[in-house]
Design an enzyme around this catalytic site. Structure first.
Site, PDB file in Angstrom:
ATOM      1  N   TYR A 166      -2.133  -0.612  -1.065  1.00 22.53           N
ATOM      2  CA  TYR A 166      -3.513  -0.263  -1.403  1.00 22.53           C
ATOM      3  C   TYR A 166      -4.235   0.339  -0.194  1.00 22.53           C
ATOM      4  O   TYR A 166      -4.933   1.343  -0.299  1.00 22.53           O
ATOM      5  CB  TYR A 166      -4.205  -1.538  -1.884  1.00 22.53           C
ATOM      6  CG  TYR A 166      -5.598  -1.394  -2.425  1.00 22.53           C
ATOM      7  CD1 TYR A 166      -5.839  -0.733  -3.621  1.00 22.53           C
ATOM      8  CD2 TYR A 166      -6.676  -1.978  -1.764  1.00 22.53           C
ATOM      9  CE1 TYR A 166      -7.131  -0.642  -4.137  1.00 22.53           C
ATOM     10  CE2 TYR A 166      -7.964  -1.901  -2.271  1.00 22.53           C
ATOM     11  CZ  TYR A 166      -8.183  -1.225  -3.457  1.00 22.53           C
ATOM     12  OH  TYR A 166      -9.455  -1.141  -3.962  1.00 22.53           O
ATOM     13  N   LYS A 170      -5.877   4.056   0.165  1.00 22.02           N
ATOM     14  CA  LYS A 170      -7.321   4.166   0.302  1.00 22.02           C
ATOM     15  C   LYS A 170      -7.738   4.894   1.584  1.00 22.02           C
ATOM     16  O   LYS A 170      -8.736   5.629   1.581  1.00 22.02           O
ATOM     17  CB  LYS A 170      -7.961   2.774   0.246  1.00 22.02           C
ATOM     18  CG  LYS A 170      -7.943   2.147  -1.156  1.00 22.02           C
ATOM     19  CD  LYS A 170      -8.609   3.036  -2.187  1.00 22.02           C
ATOM     20  CE  LYS A 170      -8.885   2.304  -3.507  1.00 22.02           C
ATOM     21  NZ  LYS A 170      -9.475   3.210  -4.511  1.00 22.02           N
TER      22      LYS A 170
END
Length: 305
Positions: A166, A170
């Site tokens: 993640y 991001k």
């Protein structure tokens, strides 16, 4: 201060079947935008899917007197993304705003994480933002107008345990934003990032009820409206939580020129470590050339060049 309006504008919001995306879609509609509600309708980990969630949000928008259509395409599927763009153009004739919000979680420690979990999260968050923007890019260039928002995270900016996949995706979005803002500038296409902390399906299992109540997703949306308005900034990371907002930046110290040739050793770098890491000299660069220019200036200062 004048009211922020989007009359005559068309917005695509991905992952808009619930949570943050739903709030963004509803607010855009309240302020006059035509809205394309995209949502695959899958679970938090990306499995399954149907367009029921998107259809419900469309019904909400129509109940407000707004105009909206639903789209159930996966943001990772090239043909599905093109269908979303084609459907939007057929229905509304233009694309002014894209808020790339779709995302999934597959949290595990790096030791336990399989590459499939890593690749899927990167594919949904990073490529699932790039693909819709790429598909609409020439349309926005021809219009001489576009407002783009990607959704980053504190995990990307600062890190969190169990979220290497993640976090990589991001922060990748921030890098994408930093470059696309430059390519879009001459066409009046602006790109910003929102870094939200909000109570959604993706956070409900890791936050206590009192915190979830304070972190309503609708408390993030007013900031996002400022990232897609006519006089929006570009290249900004807006952090948002519980009605509070701040700006995040990547910054760099001035640093130090150590030397070249035989003078440049590991020990010589260590000797200037305090100067290299002096955070009282931090600077934010608007583009990569500023980073390079800083080193050129350091060399000139040290050598009298």
């Amino acid at each position: 201060m004048s009211e922020i309006r989007f009359d005559g504008k068309t917005a695509i919001v991905t992952g808009a079947g619930g949570g943050l995306g739903r709030c963004h879609a509803l607010e855009l509609a309240r302020r006059g935008a035509n809205v394309v509600v995209n949502d695959l309708g899958g679970s938090v980990d990306g499995s399954g899917g149907n367009s029921e969630a998107a259809e419900k949000v469309v019904e909400e928008i129509k109940a407000l007197g707004g105009k909206a259509i639903a789209n159930g395409s996966s943001v990772t599927d090239d043909k599905g993304v093109q269908k979303m763009i084609d459907d939007t153009m057929n229905e509304f004739g233009r694309i002014d705003i894209i808020i790339a919000n779709a995302g999934i979680l597959r949290d595990k420690s790096f030791t336990k994480m399989g590459m499939d979990d890593f690749e899927l999260v990167v594919d949904v968050h990073l490529m699932g933002s790039v693909k819709p923007i790429k598909a609409a890019w020439e349309i926005m260039k021809e219009q001489q107008y576009g407002r783009l928002v990607v959704t980053t995270s504190s995990t990307g900016l600062y890190g969190n345990f169990g979220q290497t996949n993640y976090g990589a995706a991001k922060l990748g979005l921030v890098g994408f934003m930093n470059s696309i803002k430059q390519e879009g500038a001459k066409y009046n296409i602006k790109c910003n990032a929102v870094c939200p902390v909000a109570a959604t399906r993706m956070t409900e299992s890791i936050m206590p009820p009192a915190m979830l109540e304070a972190l309503k997703p609708e408390y993030v949306t007013p900031g996002v409206m400022n990232l897609v308005k006519e006089d929006a900034p570009t290249g900004m990371v807006l952090s948002a939580a519980a009605g509070a907002f701040s700006m995040s930046q990547i910054r760099e110290t001035k640093g130090a020129f150590v030397g070249t040739g035989d003078a440049l050793t590991a020990e010589a770098v260590a000797a200037k470590w305090d100067q290299i890491t002096d955070d009282s000299t931090m600077t934010h660069f608007e583009q990569g050339g500023g980073h390079t220019g800083n080193f050129i200036n350091l060399i000139k200062e040290a050598t009298g060049g």
